[in-house]
Each structure stands twice: as C-alpha cells, then as structure tokens.
Design a protein around this motif. Structure first.
Motif, short mmCIF file in Angstrom:
data_model
loop_
_atom_site.label_atom_id
_atom_site.label_comp_id
_atom_site.label_asym_id
_atom_site.label_seq_id
_atom_site.Cartn_x
_atom_site.Cartn_y
_atom_site.Cartn_z
N LYS A 68 0.84 -1.20 0.00
CA LYS A 68 0.00 0.00 0.00
C LYS A 68 0.87 1.25 0.00
CE LYS A 68 -3.30 2.38 3.05
NZ LYS A 68 -4.04 2.25 4.32
N VAL A 69 0.54 2.19 -0.87
CA VAL A 69 1.23 3.48 -0.94
C VAL A 69 0.32 4.55 -0.36
CG1 VAL A 69 2.28 5.22 -2.42
CG2 VAL A 69 2.51 2.79 -3.01
N VAL A 70 0.80 5.25 0.65
CA VAL A 70 0.08 6.38 1.23
C VAL A 70 0.59 7.65 0.57
CG1 VAL A 70 -0.47 7.67 3.32
CG2 VAL A 70 -0.22 5.18 3.42
N ILE A 71 -0.28 8.35 -0.14
CA ILE A 71 0.07 9.61 -0.80
C ILE A 71 -0.29 10.75 0.14
CG2 ILE A 71 -0.24 11.08 -2.81
CD1 ILE A 71 -1.28 8.60 -4.31
N CYS A 72 0.67 11.59 0.48
CA CYS A 72 0.47 12.71 1.39
C CYS A 72 0.43 14.01 0.58
CB CYS A 72 1.60 12.78 2.41
SG CYS A 72 1.80 11.29 3.41
N MET A 73 -0.67 14.74 0.74
CA MET A 73 -0.83 15.99 -0.01
C MET A 73 -1.26 17.11 0.94
SD MET A 73 -3.65 16.96 -2.96
CE MET A 73 -2.81 16.25 -4.38
N SER A 74 -0.63 18.27 0.78
CA SER A 74 -1.05 19.47 1.51
C SER A 74 -1.58 20.46 0.49
CB SER A 74 0.12 20.08 2.28
OG SER A 74 -0.30 21.24 2.98
N LYS A 97 5.85 22.59 5.55
CA LYS A 97 6.81 21.62 6.09
C LYS A 97 6.17 20.73 7.14
CE LYS A 97 9.65 25.08 7.01
NZ LYS A 97 10.84 25.87 7.44
N LYS A 98 5.52 21.35 8.10
CA LYS A 98 4.90 20.57 9.18
C LYS A 98 3.73 19.75 8.67
CE LYS A 98 3.45 20.95 13.99
NZ LYS A 98 3.25 21.88 15.14
N ASN A 143 12.78 21.18 15.12
CA ASN A 143 12.65 22.63 14.99
C ASN A 143 12.40 22.93 13.52
OD1 ASN A 143 12.88 25.39 14.92
ND2 ASN A 143 14.90 25.49 15.86
N TYR A 144 11.15 23.17 13.17
CA TYR A 144 10.79 23.32 11.76
C TYR A 144 11.46 24.53 11.11
CZ TYR A 144 7.40 19.57 12.10
OH TYR A 144 6.82 18.33 12.25
N SER A 145 11.80 25.53 11.89
CA SER A 145 12.48 26.69 11.31
C SER A 145 13.91 26.36 10.91
CB SER A 145 12.48 27.86 12.30
OG SER A 145 13.24 27.54 13.46
N SER A 146 14.42 25.22 11.35
CA SER A 146 15.78 24.81 11.02
C SER A 146 15.86 23.96 9.76
CB SER A 146 16.41 24.03 12.19
OG SER A 146 16.61 24.87 13.30
N ILE A 147 14.71 23.59 9.18
CA ILE A 147 14.74 22.81 7.95
C ILE A 147 14.16 23.65 6.82
CG2 ILE A 147 14.59 20.65 9.22
CD1 ILE A 147 11.71 20.35 8.17
N HIS A 190 10.31 19.93 3.52
CA HIS A 190 10.11 18.55 3.95
C HIS A 190 10.84 17.55 3.08
CE1 HIS A 190 7.17 19.40 0.82
NE2 HIS A 190 7.13 18.10 0.57
N ASP A 191 10.91 17.78 1.76
CA ASP A 191 11.55 16.80 0.88
C ASP A 191 13.06 16.79 1.07
OD1 ASP A 191 11.86 19.31 -0.28
OD2 ASP A 191 11.05 18.74 -2.24
N TRP A 192 13.65 17.98 1.24
CA TRP A 192 15.10 18.05 1.48
C TRP A 192 15.43 17.36 2.81
CZ3 TRP A 192 18.29 23.26 1.16
CH2 TRP A 192 19.65 22.97 1.24
N TRP A 193 14.62 17.60 3.83
CA TRP A 193 14.86 16.98 5.13
C TRP A 193 14.76 15.46 5.03
CZ3 TRP A 193 17.20 17.63 9.47
CH2 TRP A 193 16.83 16.91 10.62
#
Length: 323
Positions: free
Chosen positions: A5-11, A73-74, A179-183, A186-189
């Motif tokens: 199963k593939v979970v696709i995450c979309m914002s 990101k979050k 610390n989301y301000s430090s990344i 999301h893909d790079w992290w």
C-alpha cells in the motif's frame, strides 16, 4: 509484499485551479493500491469542495480535519503519521503524475531491504499553467544519492519521491522534537535523513509533470535564466540555500547524532559550522577536500563570498532571506 500500500500525502492551499488534474492523475495510475490523505492549510477558495467531490467518488481519498494551519513543512511531515502503509509519497496540488509513476517506483522499492531507511526519486518534466510542455532545461541537472551532496543542496524534488516505512518511522519519531524553522523543506529533510541513516536511490526516468506557474510555493531549480540568476546572485538570494543546509546539518546532528558514524559526524559538523565564526581559508579547504562544491557556479561563488564576510554582515543577509 506483493502489492504494498502506498500512502500519498498531499497538503493543499487555494489549489482549486489545478487540483482536479492532479487527483485525476492519481486515479489513472497503473498501480492502484494507494490511499490519499490530504491536509488543507486553510483554503478560502473551492479546494475543499473539490476534495469532497472526489471523496464521494473514490473511498481511497481522505481529508484530515481539524489540524488547523500547519505550514507546508509541518503539514507533510505530520501526514506521514496519519495512515499506515508500506510506502509513502509526497504530492503537490498542481502537478500531474505520469500513469506509470507509482508502478515504477514501487517495483524499484520492492527490491530494497525494508529495514534500511530508503528514499527513491526520479526525474520530472515541466509544464506551464495550461499543461503545455516547457522546453527542457539546457543546464545539466544534478541528481545525487550521497549524503555529502544533500548537506548543501537538495536534488530530490518531493513530488517525485517514494519513502519506505523504515524512513517514515525515522522521520515521525523526531517530529515532536523537530525545529521546523531549522529545515528548508520537507523533501530536502527527508532526503538528508535518508542519506545519513540509510540510502537514496535515483530512477533515471521522468515520472511527474512539474507545473510552473506564478503561484508555485517553490519552482523548479533549473528554470531561471542567466539574467535572473545573476540578479539573485547580486542580491545574495542564493544564500538561503547554503544557509539552510548549514542549519539542517545542525538539526541532523541534534536529532540523529548518536546514530551516525565518525566520518559522517565529522562531515556534518563541518557543514553545520560552515558559517559560524570567521575562518574562510580553513572552511574553503574543508569544502574542497570533501568535494562539497556543487555544479552551480553562482552558488559556489556566493558561498565563497559569504565565507569571507564578517559574521555580523553575513547573518543579516541570512536573516533577510531565511525561509
């Protein structure tokens, strides 16, 4: 694991113009064992109405309610914990997936040890707002799989990525401390963590049509022409990339330092300290000795100039463009 199963995450955020084309491209996938989970980040247009219409047509689509505004990101990293599956994919709201995208990436991922954190990504082509193909970039694109390259630049575009469950677990176990301000994004992290703790694999095929239009959160890195890149260079706008890399390196050490080898730690520490203090000759030598210069003349020159700057001036530039 014959049919994982593939979970696709979309914002989503005010994405009504192109969202239906993206959702249609999921439904048209050759590989059909997927679940789409969507976080809407406060849309004021018809985005949520479009999502609900597709939910009525396809039970695999789900809108996560009551998360409030998270930021991109979050939102993406939070979605990883909202549904169980074997593999996970990131999706923008305005691209178009090629029909064989999931099938190709899933079959490639199935060949890997599920216990090793793994991120697989591919090439993409580009389309304009009307869906017309854009000319291929004349610049040589960078597609890396090595930790040393992910420390200063990201080459894994989120919409082309597939993550295994092991990498997903590594990412979500640290989200409450992150610390989301430090990344930077999301893909790079995800690619950085994967390259440090496991592996990154590149599939040399175009599997997504990446849409370029005036409202992109981030555009394709190769699209800017020489004049625009020169203008960004003269304003030190590229500095946000290398400064993000240095901040992310510090965050990687803080959250995963105990799991890294000595050579990895020394490399990451060097990048984390790249813009701390003033030692330009020493730090330029560190970059050269470790092969950390990338195939971008503007970015490399800008990095050297930043190393020679007095720290207070450098920090003012970083603060101005901080993401």
């Amino acid at each position: 694991m014959a049919n994982p199963k593939v979970v696709i995450c979309m914002s989503t955020y005010n994405g009504e113009k192109y969202l239906d084309q993206q959702l249609d491209s999921f439904i048209a996938q050759h590989y059909q064992n997927w679940q789409l989970i969507i976080h809407d980040d406060g849309s004021t247009d018809g985005t949520k109405a479009i999502i609900r219409r597709y939910m009525e047509q396809d039970r695999r689509i789900r809108l996560i309610q009551n998360d409030g505004h998270l930021g991109i990101k979050k939102a993406f990293l939070t979605l990883l914990s909202q549904e169980e599956g074997e593999f996970y994919a990131f999706s923008d709201q305005d691209d178009v997936w090629h029909a064989d995208k999931l099938d190709i990436l899933v079959q490639r991922m199935k060949r890997e040890d599920p216990l090793v954190p793994t991120l697989i990504y591919s090439r993409y082509d580009e389309i304009d707002g009307a869906g017309n193909p854009l000319p291929a970039s004349t610049r040589n694109a960078i597609y890396s799989t090595k930790l040393k390259d992910f420390l200063l630049i990201n080459t894994a575009t989120g919409c082309t990525c597939l993550l295994n469950h092991s990498l997903r677990d590594e990412l979500i176990r640290s989200t409450h401390k992150l610390n989301y301000s430090s990344i930077h994004m999301h893909d790079w992290w995800a690619a950085l963590v994967s390259s440090a703790l496991g592996q990154v694999i590149f599939v040399d095929q175009e599997l997504v049509s990446y849409r370029q239009h005036g409202n992109n959160v981030l555009g394709a890195p190769d699209r800017a022409n020489f004049v625009k890149r020169l203008g960004r260079f003269l304003q030190f706008r590229e500095s946000r990339i290398v400064s993000s890399g240095s901040r992310q390196a510090r965050e990687l050490l803080r959250l995963y330092g105990s799991e890294l080898g000595s050579e990895q730690t020394a490399l990451i520490q060097g990048v984390a300290a790249l813009f701390q203090g003033w030692a330009p000759l020493k730090k330029r030598r560190f970059l050269k000795d470790n092969g950390l210069f990338i195939r971008s003349k503007f970015l490399n020159i800008e990095t050297i100039l930043l190393l020679w700057m007095w720290p207070s001036l450098r920090e003012r530039i970083f603060s101005h463009y901080r993401s």
